[in-house]
Design a protein around this motif. Structure first.
Motif, PDB file in Angstrom:
ATOM      1  N   ILE A  35       0.835  -1.191   0.000  1.00 34.76           N
ATOM      2  CA  ILE A  35       0.000   0.000   0.000  1.00 34.76           C
ATOM      3  C   ILE A  35       0.873   1.245   0.000  1.00 34.76           C
ATOM      4  N   GLY A  36       0.247   2.361  -0.197  1.00 36.70           N
ATOM      5  CA  GLY A  36       0.989   3.603  -0.234  1.00 36.70           C
ATOM      6  C   GLY A  36       0.238   4.629  -1.026  1.00 36.70           C
ATOM      7  N   MET A 209      -8.650  -0.367   2.024  1.00 33.08           N
ATOM      8  CA  MET A 209      -7.911  -0.816   3.197  1.00 33.08           C
ATOM      9  C   MET A 209      -8.652  -1.923   3.932  1.00 33.08           C
ATOM     10  N   GLY A 210      -9.975  -1.923   3.811  1.00 30.26           N
ATOM     11  CA  GLY A 210     -10.742  -2.984   4.437  1.00 30.26           C
ATOM     12  C   GLY A 210     -10.257  -4.337   3.943  1.00 30.26           C
ATOM     13  N   MET A 213      -6.531  -5.028   5.033  1.00 24.97           N
ATOM     14  CA  MET A 213      -6.382  -5.338   6.449  1.00 24.97           C
ATOM     15  C   MET A 213      -6.966  -6.699   6.816  1.00 24.97           C
ATOM     16  N   GLN A 237      -1.726  -0.283  10.943  1.00 30.14           N
ATOM     17  CA  GLN A 237      -2.793   0.668  11.230  1.00 30.14           C
ATOM     18  C   GLN A 237      -2.432   1.654  12.332  1.00 30.14           C
ATOM     19  N   VAL A 242       3.343   5.504   8.868  1.00 26.39           N
ATOM     20  CA  VAL A 242       2.341   5.225   7.844  1.00 26.39           C
ATOM     21  C   VAL A 242       1.293   6.330   7.820  1.00 26.39           C
ATOM     22  N   LEU A 243       0.833   6.682   8.990  1.00 27.67           N
ATOM     23  CA  LEU A 243      -0.174   7.749   9.060  1.00 27.67           C
ATOM     24  C   LEU A 243       0.363   9.032   8.449  1.00 27.67           C
ATOM     25  N   ASP A 244       1.635   9.327   8.737  1.00 27.89           N
ATOM     26  CA  ASP A 244       2.229  10.532   8.181  1.00 27.89           C
ATOM     27  C   ASP A 244       2.267  10.468   6.659  1.00 27.89           C
ATOM     28  N   ALA A 245       2.628   9.281   6.146  1.00 28.36           N
ATOM     29  CA  ALA A 245       2.722   9.139   4.697  1.00 28.36           C
ATOM     30  C   ALA A 245       1.364   9.387   4.056  1.00 28.36           C
ATOM     31  N   TYR A 246       0.323   8.923   4.722  1.00 27.64           N
ATOM     32  CA  TYR A 246      -0.998   9.057   4.140  1.00 27.64           C
ATOM     33  C   TYR A 246      -1.614  10.430   4.364  1.00 27.64           C
TER      34      TYR A 246
ATOM     35  N   ARG C 197      -3.835  16.226   6.566  1.00 28.07           N
ATOM     36  CA  ARG C 197      -3.496  17.089   7.696  1.00 28.07           C
ATOM     37  C   ARG C 197      -2.984  18.447   7.264  1.00 28.07           C
ATOM     38  N   GLY C 233      -8.972   1.969   6.444  1.00 26.57           N
ATOM     39  CA  GLY C 233      -9.684   0.730   6.303  1.00 26.57           C
ATOM     40  C   GLY C 233     -10.651   0.331   7.368  1.00 26.57           C
TER      41      GLY C 233
END
Lengths: 251, 824, 239
Positions: A35-36, A209-210, A213, A237, A242-246, C197, C233
Motif C-alpha cells: 500500500i501507499g 484498506m478494508g 487489512m 494501522q 504510515v499515518l504521516d505518509a498518508y 493534515r 480501512g
C-alpha cells in the motif's frame, strides 16, 4: 521460502526516481499487501516484476531463478500471473472467451514442455479448466456477455480468472477491488484466501484498506519509491510513519 | 574532386528539399498527432498550381515568379492546410489508429485524383529552375546552378524561421506547449485547435515549397513521380523520430547526399544493372532501416484500444450458407452480363480475394499492411515465372526451391497453430511438396518441360501463395517489433521498393540449383519489358482461356472458399489469439504468449492469400504492367476501400474489392453513356464521368473511412430488421421485385442499365423501409424508446412487456441486442 | 460570504466512458472559501475536480458557476472566464522555459509584463531561471511556477489537485500559506488533497469522498476524527 525476491531495485524515468533501491520478499502461500499513496511506485514495481519495464538497477528472482532480463511472456510461463489496474481485457471477446483464450495461450506455450502443465492430456480439458475458473470467480451468470458490457468490479474478476488459467505460482493483483462494491469485495477477499490454500502466493496492491487489512499476512507500505514500513495489518494501522505518509506530517 | 563537389552539391540540394518537406510533416504530426500521408500529394498539387501560373499557355501563365510564389505559398497552401484540418483531420482525434492512417491516405488519393482531373492530357509540363537552366556559378571546375543555391539558402532560412517561430513567438510557444501537454494548454486558457490549425497551414506551406523546388529537377511534372519524391522525405521525418526538427533536417541531408553518392558510384545505375533502380528506391530502403532501428514503445498497461470498432464473428455454418447464396447470385448475375461486365465483375472478385488478406491481418490481428498489392504482384510474378519462365529445367528448379521454401515457411509458422495445426501444416507441406515434385518429374520426363504453358496449373497458384507467403515472412521478420503507424510505414516502404526494384527489373535471374540439371537451372527474366502476359488458369479440364463465365464462377468460388476458411479461423483458438493480441498486447504477454511468432505466422498467411489472389487477378487480366495493377497507389486505394467496406468482415473485403474495381467504373461508364446519348449535355456528363472515375474512391474514403466498423456492419444491421416477421412483406416484395427485373433482363426485355437502375434502389431501400416500418409501429405506443438501449440483463418478462408496449409481437429486440450489442 | 455559491456541483454522475465514478455528488463553494476535498485514492476526488474544470463532462447533474449552468463549456473557455486549475503532478510545460511557461499564462488575457512582475516578485528564484527549461527545475520550484498562474492570472476560482504530491513537507507548508493568501483576496479555492493534515489548517470546509460519494462534510474540526478510519480501512458504514 520465498517465491519472489527483489534485490535493491531502482527505476528511474529521466531524472525522476520512481523506485529507490527497494528490496522485497514474497513468501510462498501468503498474501503480501503493498500500500501507499498515489505515485509511491506500486504499479511501477509490478511492471518491473512482470517484465514490462526493465529496472535501472537491481535484480528480480522468481522461484530461485534470476528473471531480471527475461521477457514478460517467459516470466508468465514460469508461473507469474498478474492483473492490471487499468483493465486490459480482450474487449472484442465474451467473458468466457477471454478466459478460454488464456487457457489456449497456455496450451500453446506448454507445447513440448512437461505434460502436466498442458490441458487436455490426462488432466482437465481446456473447457473444464475454463469452467473451473469461471466457477471459482463466480462469473457463471455473465459468462456469455461481452466484457465491454459488464461492470468494472466483475471485469476485474475476469482478469483474475484469466490469470488463474496460467496456474501461477505468484499472482500479482493491481487494485483488484476498485470498482467492486462491499459484498463483492468481501467475497473477493474470501476467494483470495482460498487461492492461498492451494499454495498460490499473492502480491496485492490495493486502496481498499478494508480488504488489505482483512486478507493480508504482511503489509508493505511504500512512499516515494521506498518501503517505509513492514508489518502485520494491526501494526500498520497504528504505525505513525504510515499515518504521516498518508495524511501528511502533523505540523 | 570536381565530381565529388558536383555530386555533393546535388545531394545537398535534394537533401535540403527533403529536409523542408519532412520538417513540415513533423510540425503537423507533433501538434495534431496525425501522420499526414497526403503531405507528398500536397507538395505535388501546389507544384502543378505553380506551373499553371507561371508557364501554362492556355490559362494563367506568365505570372511573374514573385507574385506566383506569394499566391501559392501564402494563399493556396495555407488554405489547403486549414481546410484539411477543419474539414477532415480535426475529426480524427480519439479514433482508431487504422482510421488515423486511412483518412490521410484518402486525402492523398484525392489530391492525386484531383490533379489528374484538372491537368488532363499527355501534354509535357516542364517547370524551369529559378533564374533559368544556365544560371550557374562555379567552385573550381564544378558548376553549381542558382537553383541549387537557392534551395540551400531557402532551407537554411526556413530552419532559422521555424526556430524563430517556435521559440520566439506566442503562437509557436503555444504549438510546443500543445506537444508537451495538450490538456494543460486548455487549462491555461489556450486553444489547442488554433495551434493545430497553424501547424497544418505551416505544414502545407513547407510541402508546397518542397514541391515547387523539386519539380524542376524532374524531366516534366508527373503526378505520381512528384508525390513519391516528397514521400521520400518521410524517411527524414522518421530519422527525427517525428519530433526532433534538427535531426529531421540532418536526416533529409543524409538521404539526399546518399542518393547522390550512390548515383555517382553506380554511374547513374549503369554499373550494377540489378540495382539500377536503387537510386529511386534508396530513400524508402533508408526509411525501412530507420524504422527498424527506432526504439519502440514498450508494452505498457492501459493501452487497450478504446475505439468503437467491434467486429462480430459469424458461425461457420452461416458462412457456408451465405457463400452458397453468394455463388448462386453471381451465377444468376452472369446470365444477364455481357462479356465486358463479366470481366469487370471478375476483376472485382479477384481483388476481393486479395482484400481478404487484409481482413485477416488488419481486421483480425490488428496489424497494418499497406502493401497488399505488392504481395499480390509477387504472387503473380512467381506463378508466371513458374509456368512460363524460360529454360527447360526451370520447372524442376522451381519445384525444389518451392519445397525448400515450404519447409522453411512451415518451420516458421507451425508452432503458432497448436498441436492440430502443427500436424495439419506438416501434412499440407509434405503433400504439396510431393505433388510438386511429381508434376515436375512427370512434365520433364514427357519431354515437354513445364515451361511455356498456355495455361496456368493449380501448382502455379500454390507456388504463388508459397513465394508470396515466404516474402511476407521475410518482410515481417525484421518488422515484428513495429506496430501501428510504424508498421504501416514499413510496409509502405516495402511496397514502393517492390514497385521500383521488382516491377522495373529488367535483368535475368540465373540460378544453379544443386544436384539438378547442369548449370543454369533457373533462368528468369523477372519483369520482361514492363509487361507480363499471364496465362489463364487451366485445370479440371475446364476452359478458362476463352470462357469468362468460368473465370467469374471460379473467382466467386475461390472468394467463398477462402472466406469460409477465414471465418472458421476466426472462431478457432488461433483466431481468438489474434483477437487477443489486437485487443491487449500487454495482457497477452503476461499470459505467456510469444507474440512475435503469432505475428509472423499471420503475416505469412495473409501474404500467401494476397499472393494467391494476385495470381488469380493477373490471370484474369491476362496482362500485368509495371504500373498496373499492383502498384503502391492501387494498394493504398484497395486498403482504404476495404476499411470503408469493413475490414473486420470478409464481406467488407467483398465490398472493398467490388467498389475498388467495379463501382466507380460502372458509374463512370453510366455518365459516359449519357454523354453519348445526350449530346447537348455532353460536357456535364463528361465532367461527372471524370469525377467518379478519378475522385470517387478517395472521396468515399474521406467520407466513410471514419466509421470504424465499415459499410458491412451497417448493411447487416439494416438487413437484420428484414428478418423479422413484421418486415416479411417488405423482404418478399423487394426480393420478388429484384427477381422480376432480373427475369426481364434475362429475356432481354430491358437493357443492363435499366436493370441496374431499378434493382439497386430496391436493394438499397429495403433495409431503410424495413427499419422505418418497425419504427412507425413502435411509435404508435407510448413506451419510451430509451428502454430499448438495453444495457442490462433482460428478463423474459421484461421483454414481453416491452414487446407489448412497442407493439411488435416478435423478438425483434432480442435479435437486435444479441447480434449487435448495444444499439446506443 | 455571499449567499450564492460561485461554484457548485449538483447531483453529479460522471466517470470515464460507461463507468460511473461519481455517484450523485453535490457540493458548493463560495468566494473566499477554501474547501478541502479529502479521501483515499480512487474515491473520486480528482474526478470531481475535473468536472469542475470542464475536463470531464458529467453524465448527469449540473455544474454551475455563479449560478449559471456550465457543464457544456470547454476547459479553455472556463479558464479564460476566470477558473484556474492546477492539475495533479506539476501544472507546467516541462519542455518550455520558465519564461515561455509564463507566456502561456497570457492566454487568460493578462499582459505578459504583469504576469512576470507578479510571478518574479513572489518567487524571486524563478526570475534567475527564466531561460531554464521548466522540467529541469526542482520539484518545489516547479510547483511555484504553477502557483504563479494562480497568483498572476487573477482567477475567481482556483482548483488545486494534489498540490503536495512528491514534495517535502516544508515546501507543502509554504505552498498552502500562499493558498491561504489567495483565498483572503476573495478567491474561492477547491483543494483536492490526499495528505489531509496539511490542508486542514487552511481549509474552512472539508469533505471526505469515498466510493464516489461525499461521505461527510463540515468544519475541519468536525470531520478530523473520521480521517484515520476513512484512510486506513474501517468500513464506511461502521463510521
Amino acid at each position: 521460502m520465498n517465491i519472489l525476491e527483489i534485490e535493491e531495485v531502482t527505476v528511474r524515468f529521466g531524472g525522476h526516481t520512481a523506485i529507490n533501491n527497494m528490496s522485497l520478499e514474497v513468501p510462498v502461500g501468503t498474501i503480501t499487501g503493498l500500500i501507499g499513496p498515489n505515485g509511491a511506485g506500486k504499479t511501477t514495481l509490478f511492471n518491473v516484476i512482470s517484465g514490462l519495464l526493465p529496472p535501472s538497477q537491481g535484480e528480480v528472482y522468481f522461484d530461485g531463478h534470476k528473471i531480471t532480463t527475461i521477457p514478460p511472456y517467459r516470466r508468465a510461463q514460469i508461473g507469474l500471473g498478474r492483473t492490471f489496474q487499468r483493465l486490459e481485457l480482450f474487449t472484442s471477446l465474451t467473458v468466457k472467451d477471454n478466459i478460454r483464450v488464456a487457457a489456449e495461450i497456455r496450451n500453446q506455450w506448454s507445447l513440448g514442455k512437461n505434460n502436466d502443465s498442458r490441458l487436455g492430456l490426462g488432466g482437465l480439458t481446456i473447457q473444464e479448466e475454463v469452467e473451473k475458473a469461471i466457477e471459482l470467480t463466480g462469473l457463471a451468470g455473465i459468462a456469455d456477455r461481452q466484457v465491454t458490457e459488464i461492470p468494472t468490479g466483475q471485469a476485474r474478476l475476469v482478469e483474475l480468472a484469466r490469470a488463474l488459467t496460467l496456474r501461477p505460482k505468484l499472482l500479482m493483483l493491481d487494485e483488484p477491488a476498485s470498482g467492486q462494491d462491499e459484498t463483492e469485495t468481501e467475497r473477493f477477499g474470501n476467494l483470495l484466501r482460498t487461492l492461498t490454500l492451494n499454495g498460490i502466493a499473492i502480491l496485492l496492491v490495493e486502496h481498499d484498506m478494508g480488504l488489505v487489512m482483512t486478507v493480508c499476512d504482511l503489509v508493505h507500505v511504500l512512499d516515494f519509491g521506498e518501503i517505509i514500513s513492514i508489518g502485520t495489518p494491526e501494526e500498520i494501522q497504528t504505525n505513525k510513519a504510515v499515518l504521516d505518509a498518508y495524511l501528511g506530517s502533523e505540523s | 574532386m570536381t565530381q565529388f563537389i558536383t555530386f555533393t552539391v546535388i545531394g545537398l540540394a535534394t537533401g535540403a528539399i527533403y529536409a523542408i518537406a519532412s520538417a513540415g510533416l513533423v510540425v503537423t504530426y507533433t501538434t495534431s498527432g496525425i501522420f499526414n500521408f497526403s503531405h507528398g500529394a500536397i507538395g505535388m498539387f501546389t507544384a502543378f498550381v505553380y506551373w499553371q501560373l507561371r508557364w501554362d499557355d492556355s490559362w494563367g501563365g506568365q505570372w511573374p515568379a514573385p507574385i506566383a510564389l506569394i499566391f501559392v505559398l501564402l494563399v493556396i497552401a495555407p488554405l489547403i492546410g486549414i481546410l484539411l484540418q477543419l474539414a477532415v483531420m480535426r475529426g480524427l482525434e480519439g479514433t482508431s489508429e487504422t482510421t488515423k492512417l486511412v483518412i490521410p491516405i484518402a486525402v492523398m488519393l484525392a489530391f492525386i485524383g484531383a490533379t489528374n482531373w484538372i491537368w488532363q492530357g499527355a501534354e509535357q509540363r516542364i517547370p524551369k529552375p529559378f533564374f533559368g537552366r544556365n544560371a550557374k556559378w562555379s567552385i573550381g571546375d564544378a558548376y553549381i546552378t542558382w537553383h541549387q543555391t537557392i534551395i540551400v539558402i531557402v532551407a537554411v532560412l526556413l530552419a532559422i524561421g521555424l526556430r524563430f517561430l517556435l521559440f520566439n513567438t506566442r503562437a509557436g510557444v503555444a504549438m510546443r506547449a500543445v506537444v508537451d501537454n495538450r490538456e494543460l494548454v486548455q487549462l491555461n486558457g489556450g486553444r489547442p485547435d488554433r495551434a493545430a490549425l497553424l501547424s497544418w497551414a505551416i505544414g502545407a506551406i513547407m510541402a508546397a515549397i518542397a514541391g515547387i523546388l523539386i519539380s524542376p529537377l524532374l524531366g516534366g511534372l508527373g503526378v505520381l513521380a512528384l508525390t513519391l519524391l516528397v514521400v521520400n522525405a518521410y524517411a527524414a521525418a522518421i530519422f527525427g523520430r517525428l519530433r526532433n526538427l534538427p535531426l529531421t533536417f540532418l536526416g533529409g541531408l543524409i538521404i539526399g547526399v546518399s542518393v547522390s553518392y550512390w548515383n555517382w558510384l553506380s554511374g547513374t545505375g549503369q554499373k550494377w544493372p540489378w540495382l539500377s533502380e536503387l537510386r529511386t528506391s534508396l530513400p524508402v530502403v533508408i526509411l525501412f532501416v530507420v524504422l527498424l532501428l527506432l526504439p519502440q514503445d514498450r508494452l505498457r498497461g492501459g493501452r487497450v484500444s478504446k475505439t468503437r470498432e467491434w467486429f462480430l464473428a459469424p458461425t461457420a455454418g452461416k458462412a457456408i450458407v451465405w457463400s452458397g447464396i453468394f455463388i448462386v447470385i453471381i451465377a444468376g448475375l452472369s446470365l444477364i452480363l455481357t462479356l465486358k461486365w463479366e470481366a469487370l465483375l471478375t476483376r472485382g472478385l479477384t481483388m476481393a480475394v486479395i482484400a481478404l488478406s487484409m481482413v485477416l491481418l488488419t481486421g483480425y490481428a490488428g496489424e497494418i499492411n499497406l502493401a497488399p498489392l505488392a504481395f499480390a504482384g509477387i504472387g503473380a510474378i512467381a506463378a508466371f515465372q513458374f509456368e512460363v519462365g524460360s529454360g527447360v529445367e526451370t520447372g524442376i528448379g522451381f519445384a525444389t526451391l518451392a519445397v525448400l521454401l515450404a519447409v522453411a515457411f512451415g518451420f516458421l509458422v507451425f508452432p503458432a497453430f497448436g498441436i492440430v495445426g502443427r500436424k495439419l501444416f506438416v501434412s499440407i507441406i509434405c503433400f504439396s511438396s510431393f505433388v510438386l515434385v511429381l508434376v515436375c518429374v512427370f512434365d520433364s520426363t514427357t519431354g515437354t518441360g513445364i515451361a511455356s504453358r498456355e495455361t496456368m496449373s493449380l501448382t502455379a497458384f500454390v507456388i504463388a501463395a508459397l513465394v508470396s507467403g515466404f516474402t511476407g515472412a521475410l518482410v515481417a521478420l525484421p518488422a515484428l517489433r513495429l506496430r501501428g503507424l510504424y508498421l504501416g510505414l514499413a510496409t509502405f516502404a516495402f511496397a514502393i521498393f517492390v514497385d521500383k526494384m521488382v516491377y522495373k527489373q529488367r535483368q535475368t535471374l540465373k540460378l544453379d540449383v544443386p544436384f539438378i540439371g547442369d548449370g543454369e537451372d533457373i533462368s528468369i527474366n523477372i519483369f520482361n519489358n514492363g509487361a507480363l502476359n499471364i496465362p489463364r488458369p487451366g485445370f479440371f479440364g475446364i476452359d478458362f482461356v476463352n470462357n469468362q463465365w468460368a473465370m467469374l464462377i471460379l473467382s466467386s468460388i475461390v472468394f467463398s472458399g477462402i472466406s469460409i476458411c477465414l471465418v472458421v479461423l476466426r472462431r478457432s483458438s488461433y483466431g481468438r489469439q489474434l483477437t487477443a493480441m489486437k485487443d491487449s498486447p500487454a495482457a497477452c504477454a503476461t499470459l505467456g504468449m510469444n507474440m512475435k511468432r503469432l505475428k509472423l505466422s499471420v503475416f505469412t498467411l495473409a501474404a500467401a492469400i494476397a499472393g494467391f489472389g494476385g495470381a488469380l487477378h493477373a490471370s484474369n487480366l491476362r496482362t500485368i504492367q509495371e504500373d498496373y495493377p499492383f502498384t503502391i497507389w492501387e494498394g493504398l486505394a484497395l486498403f482504404m476501400l476495404t476499411v470503408v467496406g469493413g475490414i473486420g468482415y470478409v464481406s467488407g473485403a467483398l465490398i472493398g474489392g467490388l467498389v475498388y474495381a467495379c463501382a466507380f467504373v460502372v458509374m463512370g461508364d453510366f455518365w459516359g453513356k449519357l454523354a453519348n446519348d445526350w449530346g447537348s449535355f455532353r460536357w456535364l456528363f463528361t465532367v461527372l464521368q471524370d469525377f467518379f472515375l478519378l475522385l470517387g474512391p478517395a472521396l468515399a474514403g474521406i467520407g466513410l473511412g471514419r466509421n470504424p466498423s465499415g459499410i458491412a456492419s451497417q448493411f447487416f444491421e439494416g438487413y437484420a430488421s428484414l428478418k423479422l416477421k413484421a418486415n416479411r412483406a417488405v423482404l418478399i416484395i423487394g426480393l420478388m421485385g429484384v427477381v422480376a427485373v432480373w427475369g426481364l433482363r434475362v429475356i432481354s426485355v430491358i437493357d443492363g442499365w435499366t436493370f441496374l437502375l431499378i434493382a439497386s434502389p430496391i436493394l438499397l431501400l429495403m433495409p431503410v423501409i424495413g427499419e422505418a416500418n418497425l419504427e412507425s409501429k413502435a411509435r404508435v405506443s407510448e413506451s419510451p424508446l430509451e428502454l430499448a438501449g438495453l444495457d442490462y440483463d433482460i428478463s423474459p418478462e421484461l421483454l414481453q412487456e416491452l414487446d407489448e408496449k412497442v407493439g411488435i409481437a416478435d423478438n425483434y429486440l432480442t435479435t437486435r441486442t444479441t447480434s449487435f450489442g448495444r444499439r446506443k | 460570504m455571499t449567499s450564492h455559491p460561485i461554484l457548485s456541483l449538483e447531483n453529479i454522475y460522471a466517470g470515464y466512458s460507461h463507468i460511473s465514478i461519481l455517484k450523485g455528488v453535490s457540493l458548493s463553494l463560495h468566494s473566499g472559501q477554501v474547501y478541502a476535498l479529502l479521501g483515499p485514492n480512487g474515491g473520486g476526488k480528482s474526478t470531481a475536480l475535473k468536472v469542475c474544470s470542464g475536463q470531464i463532462k458529467p453524465n448527469s447533474g449540473e455544474l454551475k458557476i455563479a449560478g449559471r449552468s456550465m457543464q457544456h463549456a470547454t476547459p479553455d473557455a472556463l479558464a479564460r472566464a476566470g477558473l484556474c486549475t492546477i492539475p495533479e503532478g506539476k501544472g507546467i510545460f516541462p519542455n518550455l522555459t520558465v519564461h515561455e511557461n509564463l507566456v502561456m499564462m497570457t492566454n487568460t488575457g493578462i499582459a505578459l509584463e504583469e504576469i512576470k512582475t507578479i510571478a518574479y516578485e513572489r518567487f524571486p528564484q524563478l526570475s534567475t531561471r527564466s531561460t531554464q527549461l521548466a522540467g529541469t527545475l526542482s520539484g518545489g520550484e516547479q510547483q511555484m511556477l504553477s502557483m504563479s498562474r494562480a497568483l498572476a492570472t487573477k482567477p475567481a476560482i482556483l482548483l488545486l489537485d494534489e498540490l503536495s504530491m512528491g514534495l517535502a513537507p516544508i515546501i507543502v507548508k509554504q505552498l498552502y500559506e500562499i493558498v491561504a493568501q489567495i483565498a483572503e483576496e476573495g478567491i474561492a479555492v477547491l483543494v483536492v488533497e490526499q495528505f489531509a493534515r496539511t490542508v486542514l489548517g487552511v481549509a474552512d470546509t472539508a469533505g471526505i469522498m469515498l466510493n464516489g460519494q461525499l461521505l461527510a462534510e463540515g468544519l475541519p474540526t468536525e470531520i478530523q476524527h473520521l480521517l484515520t478510519s476513512a484512510y486506513l480501512g474501517i468500513k464506511p458504514n461502521t463510521l
